[in-house]
Design a protein around this motif. Structure first.
Motif, PDB file in Angstrom:
ATOM      1  N   HIS A  52      -6.800 -13.373   5.002  1.00  0.00           N
ATOM      2  CA  HIS A  52      -7.812 -12.895   4.059  1.00  0.00           C
ATOM      3  C   HIS A  52      -7.247 -12.836   2.631  1.00  0.00           C
ATOM      4  N   ASP A  53      -6.263 -13.715   2.384  1.00  0.00           N
ATOM      5  CA  ASP A  53      -5.733 -13.954   1.023  1.00  0.00           C
ATOM      6  C   ASP A  53      -5.063 -12.744   0.390  1.00  0.00           C
ATOM      7  N   VAL A  54      -4.519 -11.855   1.203  1.00  0.00           N
ATOM      8  CA  VAL A  54      -3.742 -10.745   0.656  1.00  0.00           C
ATOM      9  C   VAL A  54      -2.352 -11.267   0.324  1.00  0.00           C
ATOM     10  N   ARG A  55      -1.936 -11.055  -0.914  1.00  0.00           N
ATOM     11  CA  ARG A  55      -0.664 -11.566  -1.389  1.00  0.00           C
ATOM     12  C   ARG A  55       0.218 -10.430  -1.910  1.00  0.00           C
ATOM     13  N   LYS A  56       1.433 -10.789  -2.292  1.00  0.00           N
ATOM     14  CA  LYS A  56       2.376  -9.808  -2.821  1.00  0.00           C
ATOM     15  C   LYS A  56       1.769  -9.082  -4.018  1.00  0.00           C
ATOM     16  N   GLY A  57       1.845  -7.758  -3.983  1.00  0.00           N
ATOM     17  CA  GLY A  57       1.323  -6.945  -5.075  1.00  0.00           C
ATOM     18  C   GLY A  57      -0.105  -6.488  -4.887  1.00  0.00           C
ATOM     19  N   ASP A  58      -0.854  -7.127  -3.983  1.00  0.00           N
ATOM     20  CA  ASP A  58      -2.218  -6.666  -3.693  1.00  0.00           C
ATOM     21  C   ASP A  58      -2.156  -5.317  -2.987  1.00  0.00           C
ATOM     22  N   ARG A  59      -3.185  -4.518  -3.204  1.00  0.00           N
ATOM     23  CA  ARG A  59      -3.208  -3.213  -2.559  1.00  0.00           C
ATOM     24  C   ARG A  59      -3.995  -3.271  -1.242  1.00  0.00           C
ATOM     25  N   VAL A  60      -3.458  -2.559  -0.249  1.00  0.00           N
ATOM     26  CA  VAL A  60      -4.101  -2.420   1.059  1.00  0.00           C
ATOM     27  C   VAL A  60      -4.261  -0.928   1.316  1.00  0.00           C
ATOM     28  N   ALA A  61      -5.493  -0.484   1.522  1.00  0.00           N
ATOM     29  CA  ALA A  61      -5.776   0.959   1.616  1.00  0.00           C
ATOM     30  C   ALA A  61      -5.971   1.408   3.058  1.00  0.00           C
ATOM     31  N   SER A  62      -5.552   2.635   3.322  1.00  0.00           N
ATOM     32  CA  SER A  62      -5.884   3.282   4.597  1.00  0.00           C
ATOM     33  C   SER A  62      -6.597   4.591   4.290  1.00  0.00           C
ATOM     34  N   PHE A  63      -7.656   4.840   5.051  1.00  0.00           N
ATOM     35  CA  PHE A  63      -8.470   6.036   4.841  1.00  0.00           C
ATOM     36  C   PHE A  63      -8.780   6.605   6.229  1.00  0.00           C
ATOM     37  N   CYS A  64      -7.827   7.373   6.733  1.00  0.00           N
ATOM     38  CA  CYS A  64      -7.952   7.838   8.115  1.00  0.00           C
ATOM     39  C   CYS A  64      -7.000   9.000   8.361  1.00  0.00           C
ATOM     40  N   ARG A  65      -7.138   9.588   9.541  1.00  0.00           N
ATOM     41  CA  ARG A  65      -6.209  10.622   9.979  1.00  0.00           C
ATOM     42  C   ARG A  65      -5.017   9.963  10.677  1.00  0.00           C
ATOM     43  N   ASN A  66      -3.995  10.757  10.985  1.00  0.00           N
ATOM     44  CA  ASN A  66      -2.751  10.214  11.533  1.00  0.00           C
ATOM     45  C   ASN A  66      -2.976   9.520  12.872  1.00  0.00           C
ATOM     46  N   SER A  67      -2.548   8.267  12.951  1.00  0.00           N
ATOM     47  CA  SER A  67      -2.677   7.492  14.185  1.00  0.00           C
ATOM     48  C   SER A  67      -1.793   6.259  14.079  1.00  0.00           C
ATOM     49  N   GLN A  68      -1.662   5.531  15.186  1.00  0.00           N
ATOM     50  CA  GLN A  68      -0.801   4.355  15.232  1.00  0.00           C
ATOM     51  C   GLN A  68      -1.125   3.310  14.152  1.00  0.00           C
ATOM     52  N   PRO A  69      -2.396   3.005  13.864  1.00  0.00           N
ATOM     53  CA  PRO A  69      -2.664   1.994  12.835  1.00  0.00           C
ATOM     54  C   PRO A  69      -2.003   2.287  11.486  1.00  0.00           C
ATOM     55  N   CYS A  70      -1.799   3.554  11.158  1.00  0.00           N
ATOM     56  CA  CYS A  70      -1.121   3.893   9.899  1.00  0.00           C
ATOM     57  C   CYS A  70       0.274   3.267   9.864  1.00  0.00           C
ATOM     58  N   ILE A  71       0.965   3.311  10.996  1.00  0.00           N
ATOM     59  CA  ILE A  71       2.305   2.733  11.076  1.00  0.00           C
ATOM     60  C   ILE A  71       2.241   1.211  11.097  1.00  0.00           C
ATOM     61  N   ASP A  72       1.259   0.667  11.806  1.00  0.00           N
ATOM     62  CA  ASP A  72       1.073  -0.795  11.788  1.00  0.00           C
ATOM     63  C   ASP A  72       0.952  -1.301  10.354  1.00  0.00           C
ATOM     64  N   ILE A  73       0.106  -0.632   9.592  1.00  0.00           N
ATOM     65  CA  ILE A  73      -0.170  -1.074   8.216  1.00  0.00           C
ATOM     66  C   ILE A  73       1.086  -0.978   7.360  1.00  0.00           C
ATOM     67  N   LEU A  74       1.799   0.140   7.467  1.00  0.00           N
ATOM     68  CA  LEU A  74       3.029   0.303   6.689  1.00  0.00           C
ATOM     69  C   LEU A  74       4.011  -0.822   6.989  1.00  0.00           C
ATOM     70  N   TYR A  75       4.214  -1.123   8.275  1.00  0.00           N
ATOM     71  CA  TYR A  75       5.212  -2.112   8.664  1.00  0.00           C
ATOM     72  C   TYR A  75       4.764  -3.547   8.383  1.00  0.00           C
ATOM     73  N   ALA A  76       3.481  -3.740   8.090  1.00  0.00           N
ATOM     74  CA  ALA A  76       3.009  -5.067   7.671  1.00  0.00           C
ATOM     75  C   ALA A  76       3.275  -5.312   6.187  1.00  0.00           C
ATOM     76  N   MET A  77       3.537  -4.246   5.432  1.00  0.00           N
ATOM     77  CA  MET A  77       3.727  -4.389   3.985  1.00  0.00           C
ATOM     78  C   MET A  77       4.961  -5.213   3.615  1.00  0.00           C
ATOM     79  N   PRO A  78       6.145  -4.954   4.203  1.00  0.00           N
ATOM     80  CA  PRO A  78       7.297  -5.775   3.817  1.00  0.00           C
ATOM     81  C   PRO A  78       7.174  -7.241   4.256  1.00  0.00           C
ATOM     82  N   ILE A  79       6.311  -7.525   5.230  1.00  0.00           N
ATOM     83  CA  ILE A  79       6.101  -8.909   5.648  1.00  0.00           C
ATOM     84  C   ILE A  79       5.251  -9.646   4.625  1.00  0.00           C
ATOM     85  N   THR A  80       4.212  -8.985   4.131  1.00  0.00           N
ATOM     86  CA  THR A  80       3.266  -9.617   3.201  1.00  0.00           C
ATOM     87  C   THR A  80       3.598  -9.382   1.737  1.00  0.00           C
TER      88      THR A  80
END
Length: 518
Positions: A52-80
């Protein structure tokens, strides 16, 4: 060592070393996720973002309570190379709209529970991709998170990242106004994580319930410290006092990490007296200064109560009572924020920026690799708090003869009466010793004779009675006359945010000049 290689090892070493150990346990759903699964999920999510064309420096937001997806998203950041920005789900629509517009995330991951707030965000940010985390609920008809998990794992090299690249935007508490987005670099979280691991001897044997919400810097510091060490994170969507005390026993948690508000609620529960804390190595408290009586409640249970100090802009590894401190010293130093942690350099200065002698109050300044990189698109506010690499914390402190730092309160919260600096925290700690008082807050209000005088707003415990005269009478002879509040007002509650910090703007509106009746 090349920074890109080092950072990728930092995030992936446990998936290689301990792939089958449980990394995250969701207490509500009873689902456990191993380090192998964490690596696979973040890899698939990174592929989804790239599609979906997310590149370095683009922002990715999370709007939720504590759960596993929060960690998924964090760990996807250094890859992208994208930047994670987490939002306080309790903010009002107007505040959220302002933040979302300023940061313009390309993708917004949200929990269906907050669909109505997201509906408002869509009106001001229609071009973003919205992904609902829930499998069953989807009131806005968006892409489901499960679809992202169907993507093939990331192929090829991860994005080229360095220490000074930004990993996340973390918002300040906003207790005096609209929250600001602090830019947190890889360097900041790297050094904060190492400091926490070293200071608290965190290991694969540790298991911690993260009570802080994952839009708070303390939550991320705790999470990364545990995951880097190979420990286990326990998540629960909403804090529940009785469930938390039960969880301590059933899950054999090894240490607690929370705010004074969390510890206060647990200490007031009848279950607190009978809870088996034998698995707990220590109790760490941050986000706001804990009252002396609260510290004593845990020490009396035989628990090491480790008070610590940090802030969004500095990270959470600035000050801490050393873990090896004898219990007798912890008791004697109750209320102290401890000593400088591994990578922090500290000064206490006067109004002219000169270092003050031991025992003299001044503003605490911090320097080190763990500091933030400035406020997002706000150079003016950044310049207001940074001075040649030193962060002005805005907190008043003094250093005692044993090298322990003591936080007196916010510089802006201090008031001046007849030329004397009055620190409300001292008065609030005194009030916490009243058995009838559940909570209190003291602040300065204008006075024609003294310039400013104190006003105390007080919350009584259920079934207790106390008069204004009784409050002030107990202070006479124990606090100086200038420190005794001129006004006392009993209120239903002290307005606080989710981690226990007083919302000073709300206090002023409700109980300042307009609401004080003075």
């Amino acid at each position: 060592m090349e920074e890109n290689f080092l950072l990728n090892r930092f995030f992936n070493n446990r998936a290689e070393r301990d792939p089958d150990r449980v990394a995250v346990y969701e207490y509500d759903s009873k689902k456990a996720y191993t380090y192998r699964e964490l690596a696979a999920r973040s890899s698939r999510l990174a592929s989804f973002l790239a599609e979906h064309d997310v590149r370095k420096g683009d922002r990715v937001a999370s709007f939720c309570r504590n759960s596993q997806p929060c960690i998924d998203i964090l760990y996807a950041m250094p890859i992208t190379g994208a930047i994670l920005t987490t939002y306080n789900v309790r903010l009002r629509g107007e505040e959220l709209e302002q933040l979302f517009c300023a940061e313009s995330p390309s993708v917004v991951f949200y929990e269906a529970f907050f669909a109505e707030k997201i509906r408002l965000i869509k009106q001001v940010l229609p071009g973003a991709l919205y992904v609902v985390l829930d499998e069953e609920e989807n009131p806005l008809g968006d892409i489901r998170y499960s679809q992202a998990m169907e993507c093939a794992p990331w192929e090829g090299k991860p994005c080229d990242i360095g220490m000074e690249d930004i990993l996340m935007l973390c918002h300040t508490g906003g207790t005096t106004g609209t929250p600001k987005a602090a830019m947190i670099s890889y360097s900041s979280l790297f050094f904060n994580t190492l400091s926490q691991i070293t200071e608290y001897s965190i290991s694969p044997l540790d298991k911690i319930y993260v009570s802080y919400p994952l839009f708070h810097i303390s939550a991320w510091s705790a999470a990364l410290s545990l995951l880097t060490s190979g420990g286990c994170l326990v998540f629960k969507r909403d804090f529940d006092t009785e469930e938390t005390l039960r969880m301590i026993e059933t899950e054999k948690l090894t240490f607690l990490n929370g705010s004074p508000a969390v510890y206060q609620r647990m200490a007031l529960s009848p279950r607190f007296a009978v809870t088996d804390f034998s698995s707990i190595r220590f109790v760490r408290c941050g986000a706001a200064p804990p009252p002396i009586e609260l510290i004593s409640a845990y020490i009396n249970k035989g628990l090491k109560f480790i008070d610590a100090y940090g802030m969004t802009e500095s990270g959470t590894s600035i000050l801490s009572i050393p873990l090896g401190t004898p219990m007798e010293t912890i008791k004697a130093k109750a209320g102290s924020a401890g000593k400088a942690m591994l990578f922090s350099t500290l000064r206490i200065v006067d109004e002219d920026g000169n270092d003050v002698p031991q025992g003299v109050h001044g503003e605490l300044l911090v320097k080190g690799e763990m500091l933030f990189s400035g406020y997002w698109k706000n150079e003016k506010e950044t310049e207001n708090v940074m001075d040649n690499g030193w962060l002005h914390t805005g907190d008043m402190a003094y250093l005692d003869a044993d090298g322990f730092y003591n936080i007196c309160g916010r510089k802006k919260h201090m008031f001046i009466s007849l030329g004397e600096n009055i620190f409300p925290l001292e008065i609030e700690n005194f009030l916490s010793g009243y058995p009838e008082i559940a909570d209190s807050y003291v602040f300065g209000v204008p006075d024609h004779e003294r310039g400013e005088v104190g006003k105390a707003i007080i919350v009584l415990r259920e079934g207790c009675e106390l008069t204004e005269d009784e409050v002030t009478a107990r202070m006479k002879g124990k606090l100086s006359t200038l420190k005794i509040p001129r006004y006392v007002q009993f209120v239903p509650k002290v307005p606080r945010n989710e981690v226990g910090k007083v919302q000073t703007r709300v206090v002023e509106e409700l109980y300042g000049l307009k609401g004080a009746g003075i």
